[in-house]
Design an enzyme around this catalytic site. Structure first.
Site, PDB file in Angstrom:
ATOM      1  N   SER A   1      -1.493  -3.092   8.359  1.00  0.00           N
ATOM      2  CA  SER A   1      -1.842  -1.981   7.468  1.00  0.00           C
ATOM      3  C   SER A   1      -0.950  -0.757   7.628  1.00  0.00           C
ATOM      4  O   SER A   1      -0.916   0.100   6.732  1.00  0.00           O
ATOM      5  CB  SER A   1      -3.309  -1.581   7.680  1.00  0.00           C
ATOM      6  OG  SER A   1      -4.174  -2.639   7.284  1.00  0.00           O
ATOM      7  N   THR A   2      -0.233  -0.623   8.746  1.00  0.00           N
ATOM      8  CA  THR A   2       0.685   0.510   8.859  1.00  0.00           C
ATOM      9  C   THR A   2       1.789   0.424   7.815  1.00  0.00           C
ATOM     10  O   THR A   2       2.438   1.420   7.507  1.00  0.00           O
ATOM     11  CB  THR A   2       1.319   0.563  10.261  1.00  0.00           C
ATOM     12  OG1 THR A   2       1.900  -0.710  10.569  1.00  0.00           O
ATOM     13  CG2 THR A   2       0.263   0.887  11.313  1.00  0.00           C
TER      14      THR A   2
END
Length: 719
Positions: free
Chosen positions: A434-435
């Site tokens: 998700s980064t």
């Protein structure tokens, strides 16, 4: 009187006037002796007594050998005294060989008939007798005779001249033809040239604090040929106690008698070596050298790198900047004797060594220490396989800390596992999860007109090609703003935004942010990550790439993405080296890092504001990253981890990336934990490390809070 052949001068060759006058023997080799034979026609004195009783028809007597010596003979009555050799035999006393017998009978009556017997038939009357045939020459026995002394002298002189000519030729070759060759060889044997190693330059942090330096040391060696077999055990035991090493390897080296040089220990303290050499153990010696010393132990070990036994950098900064650190070796030439001792009062030449140059890093020693402490404790607490922390200056791109756990012990780096010899932050790739959603957000806002308040209807699952993709937790259909999609880390909402961009657009923006290529640090072993071409993406990969699955990056690449957003959309290449310091302590800064704009400043500011919602919103996933008094912008990441050992996905990669202050960013920090066993969400295991390290760095860098409050951020859209 005798003729030269030794024959009598009378007509019958057997007259009484035979032999030399006076009865003397001529000088010759004595004839062989044989027993005298009696002749029927002779008296005991050897004189003829008349005709042979057998008559003229008798056969001639066979030839007889000349006796070697004259036996005494008795003179018959009325016979005249003769030469003992007897002229009637017709032989010369000189000749020791056999004398031919006469072929005819007696000529002239009794004067010559009895000497050798009348064995030849008398010619008929009226016919002249045939002249006698000359006797056969006597066969001479070989006699050893001494040659002439002149011949012997001449032969000896010729032999001596030949030998001397060989010596003269060799002398001409040595002194004339090959003189320069042998002179050069003798010069090399007498003159020994030794290398004077240069002192390796130090590595220091941004404040000049030494992280790695060079100190004097000694190498202990043995000459096995000088240690007798009965003393090897004692010498090995003594060296073992003095150097604190096992005696087994020492004993093995002492047994290699085909060698005259075996290293027992390296990097020995000069004091220890001096005490050992003072004991004057036969066959044990030492030589000066240098060793690398690390005043702070394991601090920044995998960043500094390590050197080999010859002082060459093999990893980290030591390898990347080896030519600058190593300096230039010198040369020293001295004259020495047969046993290797220097000859006093002889000429010598020396070319001084040039010390290496100091390399100053951008790393802050204190922040590095805190980063290592925090990540080591969290790796142990969560039972993770490894962990990484990176702290960067947003404006300059300087790396202030780069820590990995487990760390590396530079004093014994040879015993470390292979994965510990490389810097994980630069060499280990992983799927960011998700980064990576900030890149999808930037692409949607730059190309698809999406804004923070844009509304998305978000279910908890989404069908993409042949796969059904889900959010991290079940939920009913939600109406979220795009800021809410990012704050709650919704996979489905991110996929909906990515559909507006398209796969080519996503690929182009990931390339702009630095995916698929190295960061520009020039660090050995750095990986470029994995960013496949969009035409190779599978049906489901078009969707998974949007939330960070299907691409691989390094920790440094991911930290650079957040530095770009924090720096208002301008990417600055990361830097580890601030510059160099020469021998006069003059600092030369490194060239400024390259800069280029990736996204607009407006987009960067809006993304930064949306990232604040991750930490300060009650529904955000990064509440554990909050630092009292500071505005924090960041993003959590939780991704399935591909395990190359198992050939598939196993475990998770937990991460948190953020910067502060959010409204005036100064520091960016990334935390990554690989395969944690006790908790695996980025907001639970990585965000606390971010908080501890960043708060310490803010104090160390004396960065005050901005004192402003974050504007309200709407997460849910009106239905």
């Amino acid at each position: 009187m005798r003729d030269p052949g030794g024959r009598g001068s009378g007509p019958g060759r057997g007259g009484g006037a035979s032999g030399p006058p006076g009865g003397r023997r001529p000088r010759s080799a004595p004839p062989r002796r044989e027993p005298p034979r009696r002749d029927p026609g002779r008296d005991p004195g050897g004189r003829d007594s008349g005709r042979d009783p057998r008559g003229d028809s008798a056969r001639p007597e066979p030839p007889r050998r000349q006796p070697p010596a004259d036996p005494p003979r008795r003179e018959g009555p009325g016979a005249s005294r003769r030469d003992p050799a007897g002229s009637s035999r017709g032989g010369s006393p000189r000749d020791g060989s056999r004398t031919a017998a006469p072929r005819g009978g007696s000529r002239g009556g009794g004067q010559g008939g009895g000497g050798q017997g009348g064995g030849r038939r008398t010619p008929p009357p009226g016919k002249a007798p045939k002249p006698p045939k000359p006797p056969r020459p006597p066969k001479r026995r070989p006699v050893l005779r001494l040659g002439s002394s002149h011949r012997r002298i001449n032969a000896g002189m010729l032999a001596m001249a030949f030998v001397l000519s060989l010596f003269a030729g060799r002398l001409v070759q040595l002194q004339g033809l090959d003189s320069k060759v042998y002179a050069d060889r003798a010069e090399r044997q007498r003159n020994t040239e030794a290398v004077v190693p240069a002192r390796r330059g130090t590595i220091s942090d941004a404040g000049g604090n030494v992280l790695a330096m060079t100190a004097d040391a000694r190498t202990i060696f043995v000459d096995p040929t000088m240690v007798s077999a009965d003393k090897r055990q004692a010498v090995a035991a003594l060296l073992s106690r003095a150097l604190n090493i096992p005696p087994g390897p020492i004993l093995e080296k002492l047994g290699r008698t085909e060698s005259q040089y075996q290293v027992v220990a390296r990097n020995v303290e000069p004091g220890v070596a001096s005490a050992l050499i003072s004991r004057k153990i036969r066959g044990v010696g030492s030589e000066p050298t240098y060793r690398r010393v690390y005043p702070d132990g394991k601090l920044a070990a995998d960043l500094i790198g390590y050197v080999g036994q010859d002082g060459t950098g093999l990893g980290g900064i030591e390898a990347a900047w080896n030519s600058t650190l190593r300096g230039q070796d010198g040369r020293q030439s001295v004259e020495q004797g047969q046993k290797g001792h220097r000859i006093p009062m002889t000429r010598s030449s020396q070319q001084a060594a040039v010390p290496g140059t100091e390399v100053r890093l951008t790393v802050d020693r204190d922040i590095q220490w805190e980063a290592q402490r925090a990540i080591s404790e969290q790796v142990a607490k969560t039972q993770a396989r490894s962990g990484t922390v990176i702290v960067m200056d947003v404006r300059t791109g300087h790396v202030l800390a780069l820590a990995n756990a487990p760390g590396l012990d530079l004093e014994h780096w040879e015993k470390a596992p292979a994965e510990s010899l490389s810097n994980r932050a630069l060499a280990e790739v992983f799927e960011p999860g998700s980064t990576n959603k900030v890149i999808t957000a930037a692409a949607a806002m730059e190309t698809a007109g999406v804004r923070p308040e844009t509304t998305f209807v978000v279910p908890d699952r989404y069908k993409c090609a042949d796969r059904v993709l889900r959010d991290s937790h079940p939920h009913p259909v939600q109406h979220l703003t795009f800021a809410g999609v990012l704050a709650t880390s919704s996979n489905v909402g991110t996929l909906q935004a990515a559909e507006r961009v398209g796969k080519q657009g996503l690929y182009d923006f990931m390339r702009k942010f630095g995916f698929g290529r190295k960061t520009g640090l020039g660090f050995p072993g750095e990986a470029a990550g994995l960013l496949p071409k969009p035409e190779t993406w599978s049906g489901s990969q078009v969707c998974t790439v949007a939330f960070g699955q299907g691409v691989s990056v390094t920790a440094m690449q991911m930290a650079s993405v957040y530095q770009t957003i924090a720096n208002r959309g301008v990417r600055v290449e990361p830097q580890l080296v601030a510059g160099t310091v020469d021998g006069r302590k003059r600092f030369t800064p490194a060239p400024a890092a390259e800069r280029h704009r990736v996204i607009s400043e407006r987009t960067a500011r809006e993304i930064a504001r949306m990232l604040e919602g991750v930490t300060d919103s009650s529904e955000g996933t990064g509440a554990a990253a909050r630092i009292p008094g500071y505005r924090i912008a960041g993003k959590t990441g939780t991704a399935q981890r591909y395990d190359s050992d198992r050939g598939g996905y196993h475990g998770y990669t937990a991460s948190f990336a953020g910067f502060t202050p959010a409204d005036d960013p100064r520091l960016v920090t990334l935390v990554v934990l690989q395969d944690p066993k006790k908790g695996y969400y980025g907001g639970d295991v990585a965000a606390p490390v971010f908080r501890d390290v960043t708060s310490f760095a803010l104090k160390t860098r004396k960065i005050p809070p901005t004192g402003t409050a974050a504007p309200p951020l709407r997460i849910h859209a009106a239905r």
